[in-house]
Design an enzyme around this catalytic site. Structure first.
Site, PDB file in Angstrom:
ATOM      1  CG  HIS A 119      44.571  38.303  25.336  1.00  0.00           C
ATOM      2  ND1 HIS A 119      44.837  39.247  26.296  1.00  0.00           N
ATOM      3  CD2 HIS A 119      43.251  38.013  25.463  1.00  0.00           C
ATOM      4  CE1 HIS A 119      43.722  39.528  26.963  1.00  0.00           C
ATOM      5  NE2 HIS A 119      42.745  38.796  26.477  1.00  0.00           N
ATOM      6  NE  ARG A 141      45.396  40.900  38.915  1.00  0.00           N
ATOM      7  CZ  ARG A 141      44.108  40.669  39.008  1.00  0.00           C
ATOM      8  NH1 ARG A 141      43.469  40.020  38.049  1.00  0.00           N
ATOM      9  NH2 ARG A 141      43.430  41.076  40.048  1.00  0.00           N
ATOM     10  CB  SER A 149      41.732  36.932  37.595  1.00  0.00           C
ATOM     11  OG  SER A 149      40.830  37.711  36.884  1.00  0.00           O
ATOM     12  CE  LYS A 275      36.406  38.381  46.124  1.00  0.00           C
ATOM     13  NZ  LYS A 275      37.154  37.688  47.188  1.00  0.00           N
TER      14      LYS A 275
HETATM   15  P1  A3P Z   1      39.735  39.892  39.326  1.00  0.00           P
HETATM   16  O1  A3P Z   1      39.215  38.644  38.711  1.00  0.00           O
HETATM   17  O2  A3P Z   1      40.921  39.667  40.202  1.00  0.00           O
HETATM   18  O3  A3P Z   1      38.698  40.705  39.976  1.00  0.00           O
HETATM   19  P2  A3P Z   1      41.154  41.218  32.126  1.00  0.00           P
HETATM   20  O4  A3P Z   1      40.512  42.511  31.874  1.00  0.00           O
HETATM   21  O5  A3P Z   1      42.563  41.127  31.590  1.00  0.00           O
HETATM   22  O6  A3P Z   1      40.288  40.087  31.705  1.00  0.00           O
HETATM   23  O7  A3P Z   1      41.370  41.108  33.691  1.00  0.00           O
HETATM   24  C1  A3P Z   1      40.254  40.989  34.520  1.00  0.00           C
HETATM   25  C2  A3P Z   1      40.635  41.426  35.905  1.00  0.00           C
HETATM   26  O8  A3P Z   1      40.708  42.859  35.958  1.00  0.00           O
HETATM   27  C3  A3P Z   1      39.574  41.017  36.903  1.00  0.00           C
HETATM   28  O9  A3P Z   1      40.288  40.806  38.119  1.00  0.00           O
HETATM   29  C4  A3P Z   1      38.702  42.251  36.950  1.00  0.00           C
HETATM   30  O10 A3P Z   1      37.901  42.332  38.094  1.00  0.00           O
HETATM   31  C5  A3P Z   1      39.774  43.341  36.916  1.00  0.00           C
HETATM   32  N1  A3P Z   1      39.268  44.623  36.451  1.00  0.00           N
HETATM   33  C6  A3P Z   1      38.399  44.880  35.447  1.00  0.00           C
HETATM   34  N2  A3P Z   1      38.177  46.193  35.332  1.00  0.00           N
HETATM   35  C7  A3P Z   1      38.897  46.797  36.303  1.00  0.00           C
HETATM   36  C8  A3P Z   1      39.052  48.160  36.716  1.00  0.00           C
HETATM   37  N3  A3P Z   1      38.423  49.140  36.121  1.00  0.00           N
HETATM   38  N4  A3P Z   1      39.893  48.397  37.751  1.00  0.00           N
HETATM   39  C9  A3P Z   1      40.539  47.411  38.376  1.00  0.00           C
HETATM   40  N5  A3P Z   1      40.418  46.101  38.048  1.00  0.00           N
HETATM   41  C10 A3P Z   1      39.613  45.799  37.019  1.00  0.00           C
END
Ligand code: A3P
Length: 308
Positions: A119, A141, A149, A275
């Site tokens: 990150h 995003r 999120s 979600k």
């Molecule tokens: P939401 O909280 O909106 O559901 P990161 O991986 O950078 O921590 O981001 C997490 C976000 O990506 C979360 O969003 C999570 O649900 C979503 N996410 C994780 N895996 C995913 C997948 N395979 N496809 C789509 N979204 C995904």
């Protein structure tokens, strides 16, 4: 290390009931532990030209990008019924620089996996990343969905109910730049500027584009990281299989991601799968909050063509 940390500005997140203190290092904010990891990475990590960095601000699709990239580069070894993604959290398959730098450095010669996630903002990456000319994939995003999120992720990690963690507080702090690895816009701008200078080495992906058209973006990703799909693979459905394997529906319903915890970690795996939707901000934002974030993003990203 302590000497460096003692000189840094601190900010305690009030909406999280003072449970998280962030420090400002090289113009970005994050927790002490992650800053220590970032400094160790800057001091000890030597990138190789064959490395592929998967970079992102938190909560913008890191987990998804890591899953897709892992499935792409390991597809000759595993298929959708044998992939380690079925039994392990992806964060155990693809290392995270700030948390695992010692492990990455030690396993380097024979790890066989070119992927490393981080990150860190572009300007804080270990110098060898740019010098080695290795590839970088960046995912970002819609800012409002990233705020939502992150709000739920940190709130749930601290086991705070929504009533005890005011969402307005999270929005306020985001606008002031106090988001994890934030300011959010600076994170994006750093990689965006670098991608203009070195477009052949830095691929920009947007969560919403991946959602809308996963197959084309998976093909772009595979090609960019040097593992393009052959015509035969496309014909027999390898791209679609990877898209399905890494879909939110599939991964979030696996036992390991519903009930598991990473080895030695405290966060439950399910927190990485909430979600998985584009536009959940509509369930959280007032009109006023929406206008505030849209205006801020327009101002900060004006002239870039990036839309958040
Ligand atoms: P939401 O909280 O909106 O559901 P990161 O991986 O950078 O921590 O981001 C997490 C976000 O990506 C979360 O969003 C999570 O649900 C979503 N996410 C994780 N895996 C995913 C997948 N395979 N496809 C789509 N979204 C995904």
């Amino acid at each position: 290390m302590e000497d460096i940390l003692q000189t840094l500005h601190q900010h305690t997140c009030s909406w999280l009931k003072g449970n998280i203190t962030m420090y400002k290092y090289q113009n970005f904010w994050t927790t002490k532990h992650l800053i220590e990891g970032g400094i160790l990475a800057q001091q000890n990590f030597k990138a190789e030209p064959s490395d592929v960095f998967l970079c992102s601000p938190p909560k913008t699709g890191t987990t998804w990008l890591k899953s897709l990239a892992f499935a792409i580069v390991t597809r000759e070894k595993f298929d959708e019924s044998t992939s380690p993604l079925l039994t392990k959290l992806v964060h155990e398959c693809v290392p995270f620089l700030e948390r695992q730098v010692a492990e990455i450095v030690a396993q380097r010669p024979n790890s066989g996996l070119p992927l490393i996630a981080t990150h860190l903002p572009y300007s804080s990456l270990p110098e060898s990343v740019a010098a080695s000319n290795c590839k970088i994939v960046y995912i970002y995003r819609n800012a409002k969905d990233a705020i939502v999120s992150d709000y739920h992720f940190r709130r749930e990690a601290l086991k705070l109910d929504m009533e005890d963690a005011p969402f307005e507080g999270a929005v306020e702090e985001f606008c002031e730049g106090f988001s994890s690895y934030g300011p959010y816009w600076d994170h994006i701008l750093g990689y965006w500027k670098a991608s203009l200078e070195r477009p052949e080495r830095i691929l920009f992906l947007k969560y919403e584009d991946l959602k809308r058209d996963p197959a084309s973006n998976v093909k772009r990703l595979a090609e960019f990281i040097g593992h393009p799909f052959s015509d035969d693979e496309e014909k027999v459905g390898v791209v679609d299989n990877i898209v399905s394997l890494c879909s939110f529906e599939n991964l979030s319903n696996l036992e390991v991601n519903k009930t598991g915890k990473p080895k030695g970690g405290t966060l439950e795996n399910r927190l990485y799968y909430r979600k998985g939707k584009d536009g959940d901000w509509k369930n959280h934002f007032t009109d006023e909050m929406k206008e505030r974030i849209d205006k801020l993003m327009d101002e900060k990203l004006s002239g870039t063509g990036l839309v958040l």
